[in-house]
Design a protein around this motif. Structure first.
Motif, PDB file in Angstrom:
ATOM      1  N   ALA A 452      43.263  20.282  16.712  1.00 18.68           N
ATOM      2  CA  ALA A 452      43.559  19.905  18.095  1.00 18.68           C
ATOM      3  C   ALA A 452      42.323  19.385  18.813  1.00 18.68           C
ATOM      4  CB  ALA A 452      44.130  21.105  18.851  1.00 18.68           C
ATOM      5  N   HIS A 453      41.150  19.972  18.518  1.00 23.05           N
ATOM      6  CA  HIS A 453      39.944  19.560  19.241  1.00 23.05           C
ATOM      7  C   HIS A 453      39.541  18.124  18.909  1.00 23.05           C
ATOM      8  CE1 HIS A 453      38.596  22.069  15.705  1.00 23.05           C
ATOM      9  NE2 HIS A 453      38.091  20.909  15.386  1.00 23.05           N
ATOM     10  N   THR A 454      39.814  17.676  17.659  1.00 23.25           N
ATOM     11  CA  THR A 454      39.512  16.280  17.308  1.00 23.25           C
ATOM     12  C   THR A 454      40.447  15.350  18.069  1.00 23.25           C
ATOM     13  OG1 THR A 454      39.014  17.104  15.089  1.00 23.25           O
ATOM     14  CG2 THR A 454      39.063  14.733  15.369  1.00 23.25           C
ATOM     15  N   PHE A 455      41.701  15.752  18.139  1.00 24.52           N
ATOM     16  CA  PHE A 455      42.683  14.982  18.919  1.00 24.52           C
ATOM     17  C   PHE A 455      42.254  14.883  20.383  1.00 24.52           C
ATOM     18  CE2 PHE A 455      46.401  15.498  21.782  1.00 24.52           C
ATOM     19  CZ  PHE A 455      46.917  14.218  21.668  1.00 24.52           C
ATOM     20  N   GLU A 456      41.836  16.015  20.967  1.00 21.69           N
ATOM     21  CA  GLU A 456      41.454  16.029  22.378  1.00 21.69           C
ATOM     22  C   GLU A 456      40.226  15.153  22.627  1.00 21.69           C
ATOM     23  OE1 GLU A 456      43.160  20.567  22.881  1.00 21.69           O
ATOM     24  OE2 GLU A 456      41.012  20.195  22.624  1.00 21.69           O
TER      25      GLU A 456
END
Length: 848
Positions: A452-456
């Protein structure tokens, strides 16, 4: 061995030698310079580019080039290079001892190369207990092969190194006499003859004649010694092969697995990324026999296609203790959660090398780790331009995150065609993943970000470009409105703050505080801003100048009038702000708020230390001097007298000349009122508190027509003072109104400390109404809360109320129990027994 295989091997070894994970055109110049520096021989940048496929190969590489590259990676002449024994074949080995010697040379060289390439000193890494248990079970079983499978960054290679050393290099293990052949995948890949079977390639590597059977050799040795032969294969991700060649490579391995059949003395162990394992498993999944020979391990997660779990909390503690050189006493739990991914441990080590004090309370470490992860795996990788364009398209197809983090694969047909190689690397490197979802019972393939953090991160970058890199009011309003019910919203705000501070556009931070944040978000973002400013100031001399230029401390001080003494972010923010303060006027604000928390802790050492810090700031021009307040409290808790203190006399006589000035209410003025109320706890009375608060309300009538964090706090202070001495209808009405306000905390900025004060007032009022059991529950809840946050003054007050409640109930056992708990609490913390003494009728243990 053919020239192509030699060149493949050299490429891998050059990467190991230089510590480069994946070569880019920019790295070729560096490699050329390092070769020249190490050997005083010249291999041009263009030649290195040709070697790695970044330039056209018009002719074969010269013997000089190959010899120079060989000498560079080995540090020795070619003839004595262990891994290249097969390049200059000698006499065939006559004994198993000769074979084992060659095997150990190959394995030692592989281990050495891996250790040199790790992103942190190898001695700081640890062996994984789960892997040891799985591996030992596999060695003792009838299974032929196993694989450590995960997304990139889970430490599979280091895990295998530790297994090799622990099981085969340690004389105390049962497998010390067994042999381990540790190979990188390119060691046995032959581009010109990919059909050469795996056993033949092993024989070539070990210089065994083709007419001999390696398997028979191993079996014969096993009969005599009971020593097993274990093959480790790592580095599949280093191979840049076409899909059909990868299939041939996997077919060769599968044929070898079939060849060893029920031969329990030969074991194959592989390390693969999830994407590679999927392709390998596709080739064996229809064979019941092959699947029966596979040891999946005890931790296989089908949904994540992984049998390598993240690091445990104890494992993280062990590694961090090694990095920091001491036992882990305090490490931020959020940081600890991030470090459960071994690759992040490497990045953390790099951060600690740059800044040994790197241990922040907010997600600043998280953002630094993610940023470095993306720099390493995307911006410094092959096809980085195509990767960025592809990821931009994915973000756009999610409607900027409003439709989740995945998109149907068939919506990416054009990009898949244009950016095929980039897409395959994004899958291989663990950035994206393909998965099947069922719509009306029909499977449909989707592509999504694994983490999720890469997406964000990329969502933030895309929104940033949408607003032409301008982070102003409309940018923040867009995030607030479009992601209001989205978990990404708060992360996007943090990425925005980090970006603002990195580019030095500090004036834009004011827009953050205009957002409808709850009190937890509000305090956390103040701390996040403070820690980012502290972090950046270590690397940018302009940061402190920009803080002063944009009067940032003035803006932050305005936000501190909520007095949320229970939220740890509030206290930690003040401690960081003191460190980066640029003027005594700001420092005094921060130190005064910290002083209030010290006073409520009743901790003599803390109060004394704070008193010295405030004294160092020089005399205050405030109408109530914070230094005098803390000095008076210190005297009270240490049973000392201070003569000639007009302020204490005024408090005792209910005379408040310092409340005659009706300046506009700001944080400094609010702290003056707070200091007076706190001093009243030690030198005054509830009547005095009520008079003081009513005066404050009259001085600021406009402020008290709206429900701000400060006015709600003051009204709660009024409620508790009134509930102690005038528990009538007006008090009941006030507490009921405040209860409604607190129930609507999403509308009003109600802090946790205000809520705790109201709960204290409600406990008093419940006792006044005779609702003793509910009053008891409120008291016990408050005691637990105040102990957790070291608000010991409030805690003792609740003990006193609890004793009074049990006195009303004539419960002698509970009275004596509570007295004992209270006394133990006071003695353990070395508080003065004169602070909040029990009423005389409650001091006898045999009361009633």
């Amino acid at each position: 061995m053919d020239e192509t295989s030699i060149l493949n091997e050299l490429k891998g070894l050059i990467l190991i030698k230089t510590g480069i994970r994946t070569a880019t055109p920019a790295d070729c110049k560096r490699i050329s310079i390092e070769i020249s520096r190490a050997l005083n021989k010249h291999v041009s940048e263009t030649t290195i580019k040709r070697l790695f496929g970044f330039a056209a190969v018009k002719h074969n590489f010269s013997k000089f080039t190959i010899a120079t590259l060989t000498e560079y990676v080995s540090g020795e002449i070619l003839d004595s290079w262990p891994i290249a024994i097969s390049l200059q074949p000698g006499a065939p080995p006559a004994t198993w001892g000769d074979i084992r010697y060659r095997v150990s040379k190959v394995s030692d060289f592989t281990l050495k190369g891996i250790k040199n390439r790790v992103g942190m000193p190898y001695e700081l890494t640890i062996s994984r207990k789960f892997a040891e248990h799985d591996f030992e079970e596999f060695l003792k079983s009838s299974y032929s092969f196993t694989a450590f499978v995960s997304q990139p960054g889970y430490g599979k290679t280091i895990l295998m190194c530790h297994l090799a050393e622990k099981f085969f290099h340690n004389p105390n293990t049962a497998f010390y006499d067994s042999s381990i052949l540790f190979l990188q995948a390119y060691n046995f890949f032959n581009a010109e003859n990919p059909n050469l079977n795996f056993e033949d390639q092993l024989k070539t590597l070990l210089n065994i004649p083709k007419k001999e059977s390696l398997i028979n050799f191993i079996q014969e040795n096993y009969k005599n010694t009971k020593s097993k032969f274990v093959i480790f294969i790592d580095g599949f991700s280093e191979l840049t092969l076409k899909k059909d060649l990868k299939k041939q490579l996997f077919d060769s391995l599968i044929n070898f697995i079939c060849a060893i059949e029920d031969i329990e003395c030969i074991k194959l162990v592989m390390s693969m990324r999830s994407t590679y394992w999927i392709r390998f498993y596709e080739l064996i999944r229809h064979s019941a026999y092959l699947k029966s020979k596979w040891f999946a391990g005890n931790y296989f997660n089908v949904s994540e296609i992984s049998n390598v779990p993240p690091l445990t909390e104890k494992e993280v503690d062990l590694i961090v203790a090694k990095i920091d050189g001491k036992a882990v006493t305090e490490i931020n739990p959020k940081l600890k959660a991030q470090l459960k991914l071994p690759f992040h441990i490497q990045l953390y080590y790099q951060l600690k090398q740059e800044d040994p004090c790197f241990n922040y309370s907010t997600n600043i470490t998280f953002h630094e780790l993610i940023s470095r992860f993306i720099q390493e795996n995307i911006y410094r990788s092959n096809y980085y331009t195509e990767k960025i364009l592809f990821l931009k398209k994915v973000i756009q197809l999610t409607d900027f995150g409003k439709n989740g983090a995945s998109v149907p694969k068939d919506n990416l047909i054009a990009e898949l065609s244009a950016f095929k190689n980039a897409y395959m690397e994004l899958l291989s490197d663990g950035i994206l993943i393909e998965e099947k979802q069922y719509e009306d019972y029909h499977p449909r393939e989707f592509v999504r970000f694994i983490h999720a953090h890469t997406f964000e991160y990329f969502l933030f970058i895309e929104i940033l470009e949408k607003f032409n890199l301008r982070v102003e009011e409309d940018f923040f309003q867009y995030i607030q409105n479009e992601h209001q019910n989205n978990s990404a919203r708060f992360q996007l705000l943090q990425w925005a703050i980090r970006f603002i501070i990195r580019i030095g556009d500090l004036k834009s931070l004011r827009y953050v505080f205009d957002l409808p944040l709850n009190h937890l978000e509000h305090n956390y973002l103040i701390l996040f801003i403070a820690e980012n400013l502290k972090y950046r100031s270590k690397y940018s001399a302009d940061t402190n100048h920009l803080i002063k230029e944009h009067k940032l401390h003035d803006k932050i001080v305005e936000q501190l009038i909520n007095f949320d003494f229970i939220d740890t972010s509030f206290k930690e923010a003040l401690e960081v702000l003191v460190e980066i303060s640029d003027a005594e006027e700001h420092t005094l604000v921060y130190q005064s708020l910290l002083a209030v928390m010290d006073i409520l802790s009743l901790d003599e050492a803390r109060i004394n230390a704070r008193m010295e810090k405030i004294q160092d700031l020089g005399p205050s021009d405030w109408v109530v001097d914070p230094f005098e307040v803390i000095q008076l409290v210190h005297a009270k808790i240490t049973n000392k007298n201070i003569s000639n203190s007009q302020l204490s006399v005024q408090i005792e006589n209910l005379s408040y000349p310092f409340l005659k000035d009706s300046k506009a209410l700001n944080t400094q003025q609010g702290i003056v009122y707070l200091m007076a109320l706190v001093l009243n706890l030690f030198y005054g009375s509830d009547q005095g508190a009520i008079k003081m608060i009513n005066t404050i309300i009259k001085l600021h009538p406009k402020e008290f027509t709206r429900r701000s964090a400060f006015t709600i706090f003051i009204m709660n202070m009024l409620a508790i003072s009134r509930s102690r001495i005038t528990p009538g209808k007006k008090t009941e009405q006030l507490i009921r109104i405040l209860g409604v306000v607190h129930e609507n905390k999403h509308r009003y900025k109600v802090t946790q400390y205000s809520a705790a004060i109201l709960k204290m007032a409600q406990a008093h009022q419940l006792r006044n109404r005779g609702e003793y059991l509910l009053a008891r529950d409120y008291c016990e809840g408050c005691i637990d809360l105040f102990k957790t946050h070291h608000l010991n003054y409030n805690c003792i007050e609740m003990y006193n109320l609890l004793i009074a409640i049990f006195s009303d109930l004539n419960s002698i056992d509970r009275i004596n129990e509570c007295k004992y708990e209270r006394l133990t609490f006071i003695d353990e913390n070395k508080f003065s027994r004169k602070i909040l003494p029990l009423p005389r009728e409650h001091t006898d243990f045999n009361h009633h």
